[in-house]
Design an enzyme around this catalytic site. Structure first.
Site: not given
Ligand SMILES: *[C@@H]1O[C@H](CO)[C@@H](O)[C@H](O)[C@H]1NC(C)=O
Ligand SMILES: *[C@@H]1O[C@H](CO)[C@@H](O)[C@H](O)[C@H]1NC(C)=O
Ligand SMILES: *[C@@H]1O[C@H](CO)[C@@H](O)[C@H](O)[C@H]1NC(C)=O
Ligand SMILES: *[C@@H]1O[C@H](CO)[C@@H](O)[C@H](O)[C@H]1NC(C)=O
Ligand SMILES: *[C@@H]1O[C@H](CO)[C@@H](O)[C@H](O)[C@H]1NC(C)=O
Ligand SMILES: *[C@@H]1O[C@H](CO)[C@@H](O)[C@H](O)[C@H]1NC(C)=O
Length: 279
Positions: A120, A201
């Protein structure tokens, strides 16, 4: 003997008439034969002479080498993938086939073997920024493009297509997208792009070219026609657009139709970022 004279004249003109008819028939027959021969030659030539470059030399070695390199050094998490089998399914999808009649079903076995997702927040889509986006990902490992997935990595810059006659692979030429859409490479890239988009994602990045006259977002590009429709609104929260503008070039605000589309579906928050860069 006027009667005999007349009859011999009649006979003479009959012979002449028959002669002329035979001559005409012969000419017509020869012409028809020439035209027909020309016609069949033309269609058989059409089957062999396409406008794009032919299959890459040593395709098997190139694909196998890249596959092993990918699963051993680029992305060792995929070390259990079977490169030999992957090559066999790629080959089976196109050899001895009409290169204008390839379907996603032909590649389904390959997709089942090579399918994988990227983490993601790491997907980076692009359109008309090929050089720049890959110069960027080479030094910045936060993002992965389609060419950083197994399917994209194996096929990047490589070309292949089949032909019905032996050896089943056309090394001379392959059909361009404009000649027929259902060619082995177009179908492959569409399928790989769909897989890449389906797996995305979190926050998704898109690097578009702000210096394209027709607009940075083109609905006939792979991004505009395949990838954007396969992003899953349940998984993707934000689409962040990097609009790459040539310094000094005229600005292109043609993201309009993409904004419209996003608003219509109210799927995502679009967060365009304007980036100026020099080439
Ligand atoms: C992806 O980015 C969002 C927004 O910056 C954050 O809230 C989320 O934790 C991130 N997810 C991962 C798997 O790093
Ligand atoms: C045969 O086809 C070629 C094009 O493939 C064309 O230039 C030529 O005029 C044709 N000849 C005849 C006799 O139709
Ligand atoms: C295209 O492929 C399908 C199945 O793969 C086959 O049924 C059909 O006859 C083919 N058409 C042509 C024009 O080759
Ligand atoms: C690819 O794999 C994922 C899970 O790894 C799965 O959810 C998805 O359906 C697969 N897609 C295809 C086309 O096989
Ligand atoms: C944008 O497209 C133009 C015209 O095709 C090209 O010259 C330029 O290099 C592209 N910009 C980027 C960042 O790829
Ligand atoms: C693509 O955009 C053009 C011009 O904006 C429009 O005429 C055309 O219908 C669009 N095609 C699709 C498939 O949305």
């Amino acid at each position: 003997m006027p009667f005999q004279n007349r009859s011999s004249r009649t006979r003479q003109s009959t012979v002449l008439l028959v002669g002329i008819m035979v001559l005409i028939l012969t000419i017509v027959a020869v012409l028809a034969a020439v035209l027909l021969a020309n016609g069949t030659k033309e269609t058989s030539m059409q089957l062999l002479h396409w406008k794009d470059r032919g299959t890459t030399k040593n395709l098997q070695e190139v694909i196998l080498g890249r596959c092993y390199n990918y699963i051993t050094t680029v992305n060792p998490e995929l070390r259990d993938k079977d490169c030999q089998k992957i090559w066999e399914t790629i080959q089976k999808a196109f050899i001895y086939k009409n290169p204008c009649n390839i379907t996603t079903e032909d590649y389904q076995p390959l997709l089942d073997l090579a399918n994988h997702t990227v983490p993601c927040n790491k997907s980076l889509f692009w359109s008309k920024t090929n050089d720049l986006v890959h110069r960027y990902t080479k030094t910045n490992h936060n993002f992965l493009t389609l060419e950083d997935t197994l399917l994209g990595y194996m096929a990047d810059g490589v070309s292949w297509c089949g032909k019905p006659s032996s050896p089943g692979i056309n090394y001379e030429s392959c059909p361009k997208w404009s000649e027929c859409e259902s060619n082995p490479l177009s179908v492959y890239w569409k399928m790989a792009s769909k897989m890449f988009a389906e797996g995305a994602c979190g926050v998704v990045q898109v690097m578009l070219n702000g210096s394209i006259d027709a607009g940075a977002f083109r609905n006939n590009s792979i991004f505009g026609s395949v990838e954007i429709f396969n992003l899953d609104p349940e998984k993707v929260s934000t689409v962040q657009i990097w609009l790459m503008q040539n310094i000094g070039g005229p600005p292109s605000l043609a993201l309009g139709c993409m904004h419209q589309w996003a608003l219509n579906t109210s799927h995502w928050k679009l967060a365009p970022i304007l980036v100026l860069h020099s080439i």
